[in-house]
Scaffold this active site. Structure first.
Site, PDB file in Angstrom:
ATOM      1  N   SER A  25       0.818  -1.352  -0.130  1.00  0.00           N
ATOM      2  CA  SER A  25       0.019   0.139   0.165  1.00  0.00           C
ATOM      3  C   SER A  25       0.626   1.074   0.064  1.00  0.00           C
ATOM      4  O   SER A  25       2.039   1.225   0.554  1.00  0.00           O
ATOM      5  CB  SER A  25      -0.890   0.009   1.308  1.00  0.00           C
ATOM      6  OG  SER A  25      -1.565   1.468   1.392  1.00  0.00           O
TER       7      SER A  25
ATOM      8  N   TYR B 152      -2.445  -0.409  10.445  1.00  0.00           N
ATOM      9  CA  TYR B 152      -2.524  -0.798   8.937  1.00  0.00           C
ATOM     10  C   TYR B 152      -0.957  -0.392   8.420  1.00  0.00           C
ATOM     11  O   TYR B 152      -0.385  -1.170   7.929  1.00  0.00           O
ATOM     12  CB  TYR B 152      -3.485  -0.075   8.399  1.00  0.00           C
ATOM     13  CG  TYR B 152      -3.868  -0.333   6.708  1.00  0.00           C
ATOM     14  CD1 TYR B 152      -4.193  -1.717   6.344  1.00  0.00           C
ATOM     15  CD2 TYR B 152      -3.294   0.619   5.750  1.00  0.00           C
ATOM     16  CE1 TYR B 152      -4.067  -1.714   4.949  1.00  0.00           C
ATOM     17  CE2 TYR B 152      -3.176   0.446   4.411  1.00  0.00           C
ATOM     18  CZ  TYR B 152      -3.762  -0.661   4.068  1.00  0.00           C
ATOM     19  OH  TYR B 152      -3.953  -1.221   2.829  1.00  0.00           O
TER      20      TYR B 152
END
Ligand SMILES: NC(=O)c1ccc[n+]([C@@H]2O[C@H](COP(=O)([O-])OP(=O)(O)OC[C@H]3O[C@@H](n4cnc5c(N)ncnc54)[C@H](O)[C@@H]3O)[C@@H](O)[C@H]2O)c1
Length: 314
Positions: free
Chosen positions: A189, A202
């Site tokens: 990501s 995250y």
């Protein structure tokens, strides 16, 4: 002996047109493979294992890799969803092109069983896309240690558990056909490249994923395995963002994360405005980056941004 090893020999006998990677009779325990990729380094003809393939990026990666000529194992905690994706691929490309398998990516026994099923069905694995991942966004005060552990378990531990299960298959294939290399690609990501406000669990798991990618790459290069990560920006059209009840757009609106936003469209425009190219990331962008990882023979240990210019390497 690994439980999947006898299945590697199965490609020779396969009559589905699959055995681009043919197992020839070996000397004793040593396999010899005769690999026939349609074009050197091409993604076409590879057996791909995609985790988190039931929905979102994983679903699209599985479907688009199949469209590009891959044989695809769709692995997910959500077996019903994985089956639906595999059924669609088989309808479009012919029976046997796709297999659905149930997996909890962070559970070693579950992953080992999934790998055995995939190798038994396809005769090997050429490309492992570690895509399954979850988000629990919130501030330091809001995120509980249990939330933190869950995100870490799936995104960080799950990547390791998957590589631990799959790498020996790829290494055995390379040992049998040293001129051919095999690939692991982590769907990371942009939050693995720079911090994410009120989304630290995250981001931490994704930063960790880059550390694993670089370290796996350094180790597995000796076994003919390239390991790279692709780092997408926000998939604003995907289910993670657009789900009408639990999607990030409604969650961020409710949490007041975007100052002045009164509708989900306001939230969406806020995130689009952060991207120099003015739009969210699309699955085709990610698939193109995965193809690059496979088709580029001279690269390993990289983390490739796919962010429309939102994240730039330095
Ligand atoms: N959506 C985005 O904006 C975005 C942006 C950058 C990176 N990513 C990354 O892309 C990947 C996919 O994200 P998405 O948005 O498609 O997510 P999603 O929530 O739409 O889909 C995730 C899939 O993973 C499966 N899954 C969850 N936990 C699992 C487990 N323990 N074992 C096996 N399967 C499991 C789910 O069942 C689901 O099918 C993730 O790694 C995510 O971090 C997403």
């Amino acid at each position: 002996m690994a439980s999947w090893l006898p299945h590697l020999r199965g490609r020779l006998a396969d009559e589905r047109g699959l055995p681009r990677l043919r197992v020839l009779p070996g000397d004793g325990a040593v396999l010899r493979l005769d690999v026939e990729w349609p074009a050197a380094g091409a993604v076409l003809g590879r057996v791909a294992l995609v985790t988190g393939g039931a929905q979102g990026f994983g679903r699209e990666i599985a479907e688009q890799l199949a469209d590009l000529g891959c044989w695809v194992a769709v692995a997910d905690l959500n077996l019903a969803g994985a089956r639906e994706v595999a059924r669609g691929i088989n309808e479009r490309h012919g029976t046997g092109r796709s297999l659905a398998v149930e997996v909890d990516v962070a559970d070693e026994a579950s992953f080992a069983a999934a790998v055995e099923d995939v190798v038994a069905f396809f005769g090997g694995i050429d490309l492992f896309v570690s895509n399954a991942g979850i988000v629990r966004a919130g501030s330091v005060g809001e995120i509980t240690p249990e939330d933190f552990d869950l995100v870490t378990r799936v995104n960080y531990r799950g990547y390791f558990v998957g590589v631990r299960a799959v790498a020996p298959v790829l290494a055995a294939q390379h040992a049998a056909a040293p001129e051919h290399w095999f690939d692991i690609v982590e769907v990371n990501s942009k939050s693995g490249l720079s911090g994410s406000r009120k989304n630290f669990a995250y981001a931490g798991s994704k930063f960790g994923g880059i550390g694993l990618t670089q370290s796996f790459a350094l180790e597995l290069v000796e076994q003919g395995i390239k390991v790279n990560a692709v780092c997408p920006g926000n998939y604003l059209d995907g289910p993670l963002w657009t789900d009408p009840e639990r999607g990030l757009l409604v969650q961020y609106l409710a949490a007041g994360k975007v100052p002045g936003a009164t509708t989900v469209d306001d939230v969406r425009r806020h995130y689009e405005a952060q991207v120099p190219m003015g739009r969210g990331c699309r699955p085709a962008d990610v698939v193109r980056a995965i193809r690059y990882c496979v088709e580029q023979a001279y690269e390993t240990g990289q983390a490739i941004p796919v962010t429309g210019g939102q994240t730039m390497l330095h």
